[in-house]
Design a protein around this motif. Sequence first.
Motif, PDB file in Angstrom:
ATOM      1  N   LYS A 282       0.408   3.515   3.062  1.00  0.00           N
ATOM      2  CA  LYS A 282       1.004   3.008   4.295  1.00  0.00           C
ATOM      3  C   LYS A 282       2.517   3.111   4.243  1.00  0.00           C
ATOM      4  O   LYS A 282       3.173   3.366   5.261  1.00  0.00           O
ATOM      5  CB  LYS A 282       0.581   1.560   4.524  1.00  0.00           C
TER       6      LYS A 282
ATOM      7  N   ARG B 277      -5.606  -5.414  -3.941  1.00  0.00           N
ATOM      8  CA  ARG B 277      -6.543  -4.328  -3.623  1.00  0.00           C
ATOM      9  C   ARG B 277      -5.814  -3.158  -2.959  1.00  0.00           C
ATOM     10  O   ARG B 277      -6.071  -1.991  -3.248  1.00  0.00           O
ATOM     11  CB  ARG B 277      -7.644  -4.854  -2.707  1.00  0.00           C
ATOM     12  N   ALA B 278      -4.846  -3.486  -2.080  1.00  0.00           N
ATOM     13  CA  ALA B 278      -4.135  -2.439  -1.338  1.00  0.00           C
ATOM     14  C   ALA B 278      -3.144  -1.684  -2.209  1.00  0.00           C
ATOM     15  O   ALA B 278      -2.930  -0.483  -2.037  1.00  0.00           O
ATOM     16  CB  ALA B 278      -3.407  -3.057  -0.146  1.00  0.00           C
TER      17      ALA B 278
ATOM     18  N   ASP C 245       0.846  -1.200   0.000  1.00  0.00           N
ATOM     19  CA  ASP C 245       0.000   0.000   0.000  1.00  0.00           C
ATOM     20  C   ASP C 245       0.884   1.253   0.000  1.00  0.00           C
ATOM     21  O   ASP C 245       1.598   1.516   0.967  1.00  0.00           O
ATOM     22  CB  ASP C 245      -0.885  -0.021   1.249  1.00  0.00           C
TER      23      ASP C 245
END
Length: 383
Positions: free
Chosen positions: A98, A166-167, A95
């Motif tokens: 993140k 997805r991330a 991500d």
Amino acid sequence: MSIDQDIERRAVALDALDSILPFDRRDQLAALLTDDDVATLKHLASEGMGDNTLRALASDLGYLEAWCQLATGSPLPWPVPESLLLKFVAHHLWDPAKRAEDTSHGMPAEVESGLRSQRLLRVDGPHAPGTVRRRLTSWSILTRWRGLVGSFDGPSLKSALRLAVRASARPRQRKSKKAVTGDILAKLLLACAGERLVDVRDQAVLLAAFASGGRRRSEVAAMRVEDLTDEDPVRTDPNDENSPPLPCLSIRLGRTKTTTSDDDEHVILIGRPVTALKRWIDEAGINDGPVFRRIDQWGNIDRLALTPQSVNLILKSRCKRAGLDPTLFSAHGLRSGYLTEAANRGIPLPEAMQQSLHKSVVQAARYYNDAERKQGRAARLVT
């Protein structure tokens, strides 16, 4: 035996695959792969695995070995434990938001630096999900060919892969940013105007690749004289028996990405592409073997076929000469461009797929959907 001697021995062993592996990659792969890796690749080659598949497996195996050595301090273990597969996903799909808050998230800096120093990592940010899936598939294939069972179908890996994709939030990248449609092709052909052999060859490459359904660059490079068959001339207008005849040629494709060498897949060329192809073969004095070959700076024609990468470079070179941005185009643009042009001209999708040999209607229809939306009224409510 010293490390340098080990590398030299593996390089000699990889020379047996010189028709498959790019020359400039063999020394690098010899330094990355183990003796067992080289033995596996040679076994796959002897078993008749397709050149393109084997080339991709060798490239992925080299990357995996380098990554594993940097990430764990050891070569790839066989069979691979599930924990290492999960680590691979975590290092490559992460991500970005993140990562901005936590620098330890994703691939460690020392692993990334090591891969970049070996010219194995060029992207910034998380990897493309398709690349990660392909390398996991290669890993799985190599595991099975060693007679071992891995954890590639485990629920933990599937779940981690789904969540990581997805991330990572990386949009799917097109193989060619722009399609080589009819108008672009016309500019490229003008850029091939000239009497030099290289001009004659490049014009034949572009016309044959596009008109035969947007052939993949590997299929263009693999085309052989023995696979060409003259057909009876056809009418310019099939419904008018008085219309002028056009030359017709069939090309047997043999093994492709979606077929085996036993399949009798072939495509048809009609008109100008046939003339261009025959002109090249005649002027180059080619009687058998590869159709498209390298030409050196003095105009000498090589006996060996063009590589798939050379087909890509030819397209980019002609784009530059035509005043187009080469970074926007790749050889796959001929394939996407063929279907886009077919859609623009109102050719039914099944008819176009007979020539392009797409197996997936969904994939082929994507180009048609884009063309239809641009021609339709729904996007013109406010103009």
